[in-house]
Design an enzyme around this catalytic site. Structure first.
Site, PDB file in Angstrom:
ATOM      1  N   GLY A 216       0.698  -1.404  -0.310  1.00 47.34           N
ATOM      2  CA  GLY A 216      -0.199   0.000  -0.095  1.00 47.34           C
ATOM      3  C   GLY A 216       0.900   1.270   0.064  1.00 47.34           C
ATOM      4  CB  SER A 217      -0.229   4.132   0.739  1.00 44.65           C
ATOM      5  OG  SER A 217      -1.128   4.873  -0.068  1.00 44.65           O
TER       6      SER A 217
END
Length: 486
Positions: A216-217
């Protein structure tokens, strides 16, 4: 000698020769194979014929040995806080062999290592009972406790590293298991083993080292480093010329942002509020090959990262198209990583661009406490320049002070971090993974970098976030390390 007798003598001679050849073949060529054969009970009986050496944390054993009351196997392995330490120790079982540190350093722990020959010989003359050596780890007991208790009933993992040395400080995985429950050779041991094997939550899986997740981020810190290193961004506070909506390359699908103000946002703002469009666009501008190069400098696509327990290789696809690369640049598509790998990324940033090789065995010691082998810090790579690392630090510290990572703040300590909420499953409908990576910084540098992933929890889907679920765990681990260092 008449002819029939001569033929018999020659035949008998050939039989003797064949017997000698076979005997030597078994003794010298196949000896290792036969020693390791699962049906060779003598090896296992000998392994548990004497007190096994211990695995040490903070100067204290987290393992032990007791009389097993078994006619074949004299001693049985025991564990202190077994579920908490299982991702580090592994298990040693009379019925089911051993794994992880228990397996990798079995010859030291049993006392059968060639380097312990003098100790074994001396015990023969003194009449002392044979003893195994000890494995002294780099682990920090307080950090491990904070990680394990922080995860609690949630499914997930934590990896923490000293960025300046590469020493692994914590390695937690939940749900876990107690290696003591199947250390013996009785019916109850078999029952415990079968239950673990059938458990759908895979408690024996070392999620910190052996499970890979979409990052993810949290992966955006790597994309930021690649953009800075390749000259795509020269000023982190300058606009990035990112449209809203931003269309993915080779697609008509707009990139979805969960934050406001991402149009033409600066890199610093985009990191602070995790703007997908800015990092997807930068990943495309850097290009797949340069993104692969940067990822591999951090350890991605490397199948031989040994701690000494081998970690599963983290993946950044070398053959994907532009759209795949843009999605991978925000930690989605088929990018996948272990918590250890993301702790390594964070550690390299915190250590001004220098990545140290991660390891969790400090030294091997003989029963008399003489050091047999000592591991020293070793540089693994230089993924980025010091200038780039310090710019990424500035952005990560802004995330904690003013952005999505406020739950990782520690009073009077500089903390940098990055949240991540990774989508997965068919059409991203599965419960997302909550990530947080962070480091704490003191006047003498950073003593700890940590990666936390929460794979599943009791929170509702809308409440799952890296800042909400994972950041408090990272904070407690960092604080435990800082407190133990005074």
């Amino acid at each position: 000698m008449n002819k029939p007798l001569r033929h018999i003598a020659i035949f008998c001679g050939l039989l003797v020769l064949a017997l000698l050849l076979r005997d030597n073949w078994v003794q010298f060529v196949r000896s290792d194979e036969l020693n390791k054969h699962p049906r060779n009970k003598r090896v296992t009986i000998e392994r548990y014929a004497s007190v096994r050496g211990d695995i040490i944390v903070d100067g204290k054993p987290i393992t032990g040995s007791v009389d097993s009351k078994d006619p074949l196997y004299k001693y049985k392995r025991t564990y202190v806080n077994g579920p908490m330490w299982a991702p580090v120790t592994g298990y040693a079982s009379q019925a089911y062999d051993a794994n992880q540190l228990e397996k990798l350093h079995d010859t030291i722990l049993t006392g059968n290592d060639d380097r312990l020959f003098f100790d074994r010989t001396l015990s023969m003359f003194t009449g002392d009972t044979k003893k195994g050596g000890n494995v002294v780890t780099t682990l920090n007991g307080a950090a491990q406790k904070a990680a394990f208790e922080g995860l609690g009933k949630k499914k997930g993992a934590v990896a923490a590293i000293d960025p300046q040395t590469g020493k692994i400080l914590a390695l937690a995985s939940t749900p876990s298991y107690d290696p003591s429950t199947f250390a013996g050779y009785q019916a109850e041991d078999e029952k415990a083993w079968i239950a673990l094997e059938k458990d759908k939550d895979k408690p024996k899986q070392n999620r910190a080292l052996r499970e890979i997740y979409p990052p993810g981020s949290t992966f955006k810190v790597l994309t930021a480093a690649a953009a800075l290193e390749n000259g795509k961004v020269k000023d982190i506070d300058a606009p990035t010329d990112t449209p809203e909506p931003y269309l993915l390359p080779l697609s008509t699908v707009p990139m979805k942002n969960h934050a406001e103000g991402c149009e033409n946002a600066t890199l610093n703002y985009a990191m602070q509020w995790s703007c997908n469009s800015v990092f997807a666009k930068l990943g495309d501008e850097v290009g797949r090959d340069k993104m692969v190069e940067m990822a591999e400098k951090f350890g991605f696509n490397n199948p031989e990262i040994d701690t000494p327990v081998r970690a599963a290789p983290s993946v950044y696809d070398k053959n994907m198209d532009r759209g795949g690369n843009a999605l991978s640049s925000i930690g989605q598509f088929n990018t996948a990583t272990t918590p250890l790998q993301m702790a390594m990324v964070t550690a390299a940033i915190a250590n001004d661009g220098k990545l140290m090789k991660p390891y969790m065995v400090d030294q091997l010691v003989a029963p008399n406490l003489d050091v047999i082998e000592r591991n020293e810090p070793e540089e693994m790579s230089r993924p980025m320049s010091q200038e780039t690392a310090q710019l990424v630090q500035k952005m990560m510290e802004n995330v904690v002070e003013n952005g999505t990572g406020k739950n990782a703040r520690i009073r009077d300590v500089t903390v940098g971090g990055k949240t991540g909420t990774a989508q997965h499953g068919e059409k991203n409908k599965a419960r997302p993974y909550a990530w947080f990576i962070a480091y704490a910084k003191t006047d003498s540098g950073s003593p700890v970098a940590v990666a936390v992933v929460v794979e599943d929890s009791d929170a509702t889907r809308d409440d799952i976030s890296g800042g909400g679920l994972a950041a408090p765990i990272a904070r407690s681990v960092m604080k435990a390390v800082l407190d133990t260092r005074g």
